[in-house]
Design a protein around this motif. Structure first.
Motif, PDB file in Angstrom:
ATOM      1  N   GLN A  30       0.883  -1.156   0.000  1.00  0.00           N
ATOM      2  CA  GLN A  30       0.000   0.000   0.000  1.00  0.00           C
ATOM      3  C   GLN A  30       0.926   1.213   0.000  1.00  0.00           C
ATOM      4  N   ILE A  31       0.672   2.140  -0.894  1.00  0.00           N
ATOM      5  CA  ILE A  31       1.479   3.347  -0.963  1.00  0.00           C
ATOM      6  C   ILE A  31       0.563   4.547  -0.787  1.00  0.00           C
ATOM      7  N   ARG A  32       0.982   5.460   0.076  1.00  0.00           N
ATOM      8  CA  ARG A  32       0.231   6.689   0.328  1.00  0.00           C
ATOM      9  C   ARG A  32       1.225   7.834   0.384  1.00  0.00           C
ATOM     10  N   ASP A  33       0.846   8.968  -0.185  1.00  0.00           N
ATOM     11  CA  ASP A  33       1.723  10.125  -0.042  1.00  0.00           C
ATOM     12  C   ASP A  33       1.564  10.691   1.370  1.00  0.00           C
ATOM     13  N   THR A  34       2.345  11.697   1.712  1.00  0.00           N
ATOM     14  CA  THR A  34       2.306  12.218   3.078  1.00  0.00           C
ATOM     15  C   THR A  34       1.014  12.977   3.389  1.00  0.00           C
ATOM     16  N   SER A  35       0.182  13.215   2.372  1.00  0.00           N
ATOM     17  CA  SER A  35      -1.165  13.755   2.593  1.00  0.00           C
ATOM     18  C   SER A  35      -2.188  12.624   2.681  1.00  0.00           C
ATOM     19  N   HIS A  36      -1.700  11.383   2.700  1.00  0.00           N
ATOM     20  CA  HIS A  36      -2.503  10.166   2.832  1.00  0.00           C
ATOM     21  C   HIS A  36      -3.365   9.876   1.606  1.00  0.00           C
ATOM     22  N   LYS A  37      -2.964  10.386   0.449  1.00  0.00           N
ATOM     23  CA  LYS A  37      -3.667  10.050  -0.794  1.00  0.00           C
ATOM     24  C   LYS A  37      -3.185   8.692  -1.278  1.00  0.00           C
ATOM     25  N   ALA A  38      -4.141   7.877  -1.702  1.00  0.00           N
ATOM     26  CA  ALA A  38      -3.867   6.534  -2.213  1.00  0.00           C
ATOM     27  C   ALA A  38      -3.888   6.558  -3.740  1.00  0.00           C
ATOM     28  N   PHE A  39      -3.299   5.538  -4.346  1.00  0.00           N
ATOM     29  CA  PHE A  39      -3.294   5.405  -5.803  1.00  0.00           C
ATOM     30  C   PHE A  39      -4.539   4.641  -6.247  1.00  0.00           C
ATOM     31  N   TYR A  40      -5.139   5.091  -7.346  1.00  0.00           N
ATOM     32  CA  TYR A  40      -6.231   4.336  -7.960  1.00  0.00           C
ATOM     33  C   TYR A  40      -6.243   4.614  -9.458  1.00  0.00           C
ATOM     34  N   LEU A  41      -6.901   3.726 -10.197  1.00  0.00           N
ATOM     35  CA  LEU A  41      -6.999   3.875 -11.650  1.00  0.00           C
ATOM     36  C   LEU A  41      -8.237   4.670 -12.017  1.00  0.00           C
ATOM     37  N   ARG A  42      -8.056   5.681 -12.854  1.00  0.00           N
ATOM     38  CA  ARG A  42      -9.169   6.419 -13.435  1.00  0.00           C
ATOM     39  C   ARG A  42      -8.960   6.329 -14.941  1.00  0.00           C
ATOM     40  N   ASP A  43      -9.846   5.577 -15.592  1.00  0.00           N
ATOM     41  CA  ASP A  43      -9.669   5.222 -17.012  1.00  0.00           C
ATOM     42  C   ASP A  43      -8.334   4.493 -17.143  1.00  0.00           C
ATOM     43  N   GLY A 158       9.927  17.871  -3.486  1.00  0.00           N
ATOM     44  CA  GLY A 158       9.539  18.660  -2.343  1.00  0.00           C
ATOM     45  C   GLY A 158       9.114  20.086  -2.634  1.00  0.00           C
ATOM     46  N   GLN A 159       9.075  20.496  -3.903  1.00  0.00           N
ATOM     47  CA  GLN A 159       8.682  21.879  -4.185  1.00  0.00           C
ATOM     48  C   GLN A 159       7.176  21.957  -4.386  1.00  0.00           C
ATOM     49  N   ALA A 160       6.670  21.795  -5.581  1.00  0.00           N
ATOM     50  CA  ALA A 160       5.223  21.922  -5.828  1.00  0.00           C
ATOM     51  C   ALA A 160       4.511  20.577  -5.800  1.00  0.00           C
ATOM     52  N   THR A 161       5.263  19.506  -5.585  1.00  0.00           N
ATOM     53  CA  THR A 161       4.679  18.165  -5.587  1.00  0.00           C
ATOM     54  C   THR A 161       5.056  17.437  -4.306  1.00  0.00           C
ATOM     55  N   ILE A 162       4.441  16.278  -4.112  1.00  0.00           N
ATOM     56  CA  ILE A 162       4.739  15.439  -2.948  1.00  0.00           C
ATOM     57  C   ILE A 162       5.559  14.249  -3.426  1.00  0.00           C
ATOM     58  N   THR A 163       6.756  14.100  -2.871  1.00  0.00           N
ATOM     59  CA  THR A 163       7.650  13.009  -3.293  1.00  0.00           C
ATOM     60  C   THR A 163       7.940  12.015  -2.171  1.00  0.00           C
ATOM     61  N   ASP A 164       7.353  12.228  -1.016  1.00  0.00           N
ATOM     62  CA  ASP A 164       7.560  11.311   0.106  1.00  0.00           C
ATOM     63  C   ASP A 164       6.307  10.460   0.302  1.00  0.00           C
ATOM     64  N   PHE A 165       6.544   9.158   0.512  1.00  0.00           N
ATOM     65  CA  PHE A 165       5.444   8.202   0.577  1.00  0.00           C
ATOM     66  C   PHE A 165       5.597   7.268   1.777  1.00  0.00           C
ATOM     67  N   TYR A 166       4.441   6.857   2.303  1.00  0.00           N
ATOM     68  CA  TYR A 166       4.392   5.757   3.249  1.00  0.00           C
ATOM     69  C   TYR A 166       4.243   4.493   2.402  1.00  0.00           C
ATOM     70  N   PHE A 167       4.976   3.458   2.753  1.00  0.00           N
ATOM     71  CA  PHE A 167       5.077   2.261   1.922  1.00  0.00           C
ATOM     72  C   PHE A 167       4.992   1.051   2.840  1.00  0.00           C
ATOM     73  N   GLN A 168       3.843   0.347   2.811  1.00  0.00           N
ATOM     74  CA  GLN A 168       3.609  -0.745   3.759  1.00  0.00           C
ATOM     75  C   GLN A 168       3.179  -2.004   3.014  1.00  0.00           C
ATOM     76  N   ARG A 169       3.810  -3.111   3.342  1.00  0.00           N
ATOM     77  CA  ARG A 169       3.484  -4.379   2.699  1.00  0.00           C
ATOM     78  C   ARG A 169       2.087  -4.841   3.097  1.00  0.00           C
ATOM     79  N   LYS A 170       1.338  -5.336   2.097  1.00  0.00           N
ATOM     80  CA  LYS A 170      -0.030  -5.841   2.322  1.00  0.00           C
ATOM     81  C   LYS A 170      -0.121  -7.295   1.963  1.00  0.00           C
TER      82      LYS A 170
END
Length: 170
Positions: A30-43, A158-170
């Motif tokens: 499971q990967i989440r950015d530091t704002s806790h946004k998850a990845f998903y498919l849109r189209d 680290g400027q206009a984007t988020i490059t740090d992620f939480y990375f946890q095995r599922k």
């Protein structure tokens, strides 16, 4: 990560002096950015958003296998989704462009040339991880601060984007 590399790259079981074939399957995270946004498919795009309980089932787990051709201590990971049947590619142009390609991660594990554009060096800093494109040094996996924007790459971490992620095995 130690177990992933051991399982995929160490040919000998402890106490054995003969190579032992092993059934290999990608690890899933499971990967989440530091704002806790998850990845998903849109189209056909991989995007990041704060998924609520009702749509949390849409979250894509990131599948990983090591890249056996690159230096192990740099933690080279071939990244994909859909159980390892689609890879996150940086493309082959002068500037990287993150895209999904229909390719099996296990096939990339066994190839030499094709795997690099699907490979990211994972670094760890306390509780977060960064993913640098192996084929494009200095370019990092990133999300937008806004919800529902595509996952992309940046050369300005680290400027206009988020490059740090939480990375946890599922």
């Amino acid at each position: 990560m130690v177990q992933l590399f051991k399982e995929f790259l160490d040919e000998f079981l402890e106490g054995s002096n003969r190579p032992v074939p092993r059934q290999k399957t990608p690890y899933h995270y499971q990967i989440r950015d530091t704002s806790h946004k998850a990845f998903y498919l849109r189209d056909t795009s991989l995007v990041a958003a704060n998924l609520q309980v009702d749509n949390a089932i849409q979250e894509e787990k990131v599948s990983v296998v090591p890249n056996r051709m690159l230096e192990r201590k740099k933690c080279p990971l071939i990244l994909g989704i859909k159980g390892g049947t689609q890879g996150l590619s940086c493309g082959t142009a002068e500037q990287p462009r993150l895209q999904l390609e229909d390719v099996h991660l296990l096939n990339l594990f066994h190839t030499d040339k094709e795997a690099k554009r699907f490979t990211f060096f994972k670094t760890y800093d306390g509780s977060t991880h960064r993913f640098e494109a192996a084929a494009y040094p200095g370019w990092f996996l990133c999300t937008s601060p806004q919800d529902n924007e595509p996952i992309s790459l940046t050369a300005q971490p680290g400027q206009a984007t988020i490059t740090d992620f939480y990375f946890q095995r599922k």
